[in-house]
Motif scaffolding. Structure first.
Motif, short mmCIF file in Angstrom:
data_model
loop_
_atom_site.label_atom_id
_atom_site.label_comp_id
_atom_site.label_asym_id
_atom_site.label_seq_id
_atom_site.Cartn_x
_atom_site.Cartn_y
_atom_site.Cartn_z
N GLU A 259 14.98 -0.96 -43.96
CA GLU A 259 13.62 -0.58 -43.54
C GLU A 259 13.11 0.68 -44.24
O GLU A 259 11.91 0.85 -44.42
CB GLU A 259 13.58 -0.34 -42.02
CG GLU A 259 13.95 -1.55 -41.17
CD GLU A 259 12.94 -2.68 -41.30
OE1 GLU A 259 11.73 -2.38 -41.30
OE2 GLU A 259 13.39 -3.84 -41.42
N HIS A 260 14.02 1.58 -44.55
CA HIS A 260 13.62 2.87 -45.14
C HIS A 260 14.51 3.13 -46.35
O HIS A 260 15.43 3.94 -46.28
CB HIS A 260 13.77 3.99 -44.11
CG HIS A 260 13.01 3.75 -42.84
ND1 HIS A 260 11.68 4.04 -42.71
CD2 HIS A 260 13.39 3.23 -41.65
CE1 HIS A 260 11.27 3.71 -41.47
NE2 HIS A 260 12.29 3.21 -40.82
N TYR A 261 14.22 2.41 -47.45
CA TYR A 261 15.20 2.41 -48.55
C TYR A 261 15.30 3.75 -49.28
O TYR A 261 16.19 3.97 -50.08
CB TYR A 261 14.94 1.25 -49.52
CG TYR A 261 13.54 1.20 -50.05
CD1 TYR A 261 13.20 1.84 -51.23
CD2 TYR A 261 12.55 0.49 -49.35
CE1 TYR A 261 11.90 1.80 -51.69
CE2 TYR A 261 11.25 0.45 -49.82
CZ TYR A 261 10.93 1.12 -50.98
OH TYR A 261 9.65 1.10 -51.43
N LEU A 262 14.37 4.68 -49.02
CA LEU A 262 14.46 5.99 -49.69
C LEU A 262 15.27 7.01 -48.89
O LEU A 262 15.55 8.10 -49.37
CB LEU A 262 13.06 6.55 -49.95
CG LEU A 262 12.24 5.84 -51.04
CD1 LEU A 262 10.85 6.43 -51.13
CD2 LEU A 262 12.94 5.91 -52.39
N TRP A 263 15.62 6.66 -47.68
CA TRP A 263 16.34 7.63 -46.85
C TRP A 263 17.82 7.69 -47.25
O TRP A 263 18.43 6.66 -47.57
CB TRP A 263 16.24 7.24 -45.37
CG TRP A 263 14.86 7.41 -44.78
CD1 TRP A 263 13.72 7.78 -45.45
CD2 TRP A 263 14.49 7.22 -43.41
NE1 TRP A 263 12.66 7.83 -44.58
CE2 TRP A 263 13.09 7.49 -43.32
CE3 TRP A 263 15.17 6.85 -42.25
CZ2 TRP A 263 12.39 7.41 -42.12
CZ3 TRP A 263 14.48 6.77 -41.06
CH2 TRP A 263 13.10 7.05 -41.00
N GLY A 264 18.36 8.90 -47.24
CA GLY A 264 19.79 9.06 -47.54
C GLY A 264 20.62 8.86 -46.28
O GLY A 264 20.27 9.39 -45.24
N ILE A 265 21.69 8.08 -46.43
CA ILE A 265 22.47 7.73 -45.24
C ILE A 265 23.95 7.98 -45.45
O ILE A 265 24.49 7.64 -46.50
CB ILE A 265 22.28 6.23 -44.91
CG1 ILE A 265 20.82 5.98 -44.60
CG2 ILE A 265 23.16 5.81 -43.74
CD1 ILE A 265 20.51 4.55 -44.28
N GLU A 266 24.58 8.58 -44.45
CA GLU A 266 26.02 8.79 -44.53
C GLU A 266 26.62 8.49 -43.16
O GLU A 266 26.22 9.07 -42.16
CB GLU A 266 26.28 10.25 -44.92
CG GLU A 266 27.74 10.57 -45.13
CD GLU A 266 28.00 12.08 -45.20
OE1 GLU A 266 29.15 12.46 -45.41
OE2 GLU A 266 27.04 12.87 -45.01
#
Ligand code: UPU
Ligand code: MG
Length: 344
Positions: free
Chosen positions: A115-122
């Motif tokens: 949904e939010h492909y620019l968000w950084g996820i860890e």
């Protein structure tokens, strides 16, 4: 001016002026919780896709202070209907429970990515509490948030701190001043080499308020997730009374308390029993326990003891080594001269 011990102490008129500048500066910024409500909506939509029965609860600084300081992150705990109904229940600590929490957070991370492909996820699985850390967006619209699953303790401890901070008009200001100072001195864990989390500093603030009878004890069992709203109501901050005089006095007294009165060798900062009644001895937080205890291979220290109100046998000050304790004292001494660096 010199204090009892011969140390220099900032003049209270200077402290009052500096405190009042600090408050004006905070009040000139945006403090409402609308940005948090917007993130809450986005996170809710993602959670809904993963499991419609789960509800994201906001806790952490937004809940504790009732305001949103720009740039501070938002904390979510995704709770099941059972977690909420059993709102005073203890959180599961088994590896199996943590595995299930991680699985949920992994599925959530997949949806957030989509949904939010620019968000950084860890996804951080190997900590005491599995957490999904998200850094979203750029510039003024950026949001960072942490998500945990099936854990009520953060929601409860935030409600507990909030219940204290609403008892006394200066309390939230003191908390904000102490947090800012702990970051600038490097004593806050958000800074490399820091040793006490903002959560720990808040417990210290409340413990001080209890010791001075500026607030009354809130029984820890009274915080029930079933009575807590998923999105905490905004509580506007007000300009402190008497040009900040009471707050300035409180600030200096806070420093004095931890420098000269609190007894780190024997005493535990605790919100579980009446203030002043909890000793290291009672909790078996002794030298011997220190030599034995480890959490995930890391040594636990019992030099600066802050009892977590909801976790069993957990010292929130466990990262305060003998060396860090010495630094803490040095910074407190300097805080007395500089009013928590406001005059530095
Ligand atoms: O309960 C705790 N214990 C801690 O040792 C540290 C934090 N917290 C709770 O998380 C407390 O309610 C605090 O106000 C809130 C936000 O702390 P923050 O911004 O460091 O974010 C945490 C993140 C990274 O450590 O993982 C929380 O979102 C989550 N976390 C918990 O929810 C971490 C430890 C924990 N519970 O016990
Ligand atoms: Mg956080």
């Amino acid at each position: 001016m010199k204090g009892k011990s011969g140390r220099s102490i900032a003049a209270i008129s200077d402290v009052r002026a500096a405190v009042s500048r600090f408050c004006d500066e905070q009040l000139s910024r945006r403090l409402d919780t609308q940005p948090v409500a917007e993130v809450h909506q986005k996170v809710s939509a993602c959670v809904q896709t993963v499991d419609p029965a789960m509800t994201p609860y906001i806790f952490g600084s937004t809940a504790v202070l009732g305001v949103h300081e720009q740039g501070s992150d938002v904390d979510f705990a995704c709770l099941s209907p059972t977690d909420v109904q059993d709102g005073k229940g203890a959180d599961a600590v088994s590896e199996v429970a943590k595995g299930l929490q991680s699985d949920f957070l992994f599925r959530l991370s997949e949806v957030v990515k989509r949904e939010h492909y620019l968000w950084g996820i860890e996804l951080v699985r190997r900590t005491r509490v599995p957490v999904l850390r998200v850094k979203g967006g750029l510039g003024v619209d950026s949001v960072s948030f942490d998500v945990t699953a099936n854990r009520r303790n953060g929601v409860r401890n935030s409600a507990l701190l909030r219940a204290y901070f609403t008892q006394c008009p200066e309390a939230r200001w003191l908390s904000m001043l102490v947090k800012q100072w702990s970051k600038r001195t490097g004593l806050n864990t958000s800074v490399d080499g820091g040793c006490i989390t903002s959560y720990g500093w808040n417990i210290m603030v409340v413990y001080y308020l209890l010791r001075r009878r500026l607030v009354t004890l809130v029984p820890v069992e009274s915080c029930d997730v079933a009575d807590i709203a998923p999105m905490p109501p905004y509580m506007p901050l007000e300009t402190p009374q008497q040009g900040g005089q009471a707050l300035a006095d409180m600030l200096m007294d806070f420093v004095r308390y931890y420098l000269d009165e609190f007894a780190p060798e024997t005493e535990v900062m605790s919100l579980t029993r009446a203030a002043g009644e909890t000793t290291k001895e009672m909790l078996s937080w002794t030298k011997q326990a220190e030599d034995m205890a480890r959490i995930r291979g890391e040594k636990i220290h019992y030099r600066w003891c802050i009892e977590d109100p909801y976790e069993y046998d957990l010292n929130v000050g466990r990262n305060v080594t003998p060396f860090k304790l010495m630094l803490l004292r040095k910074h407190l001494e300097r805080a007395q001269e500089t009013a928590l660096l406001l005059l530095a």
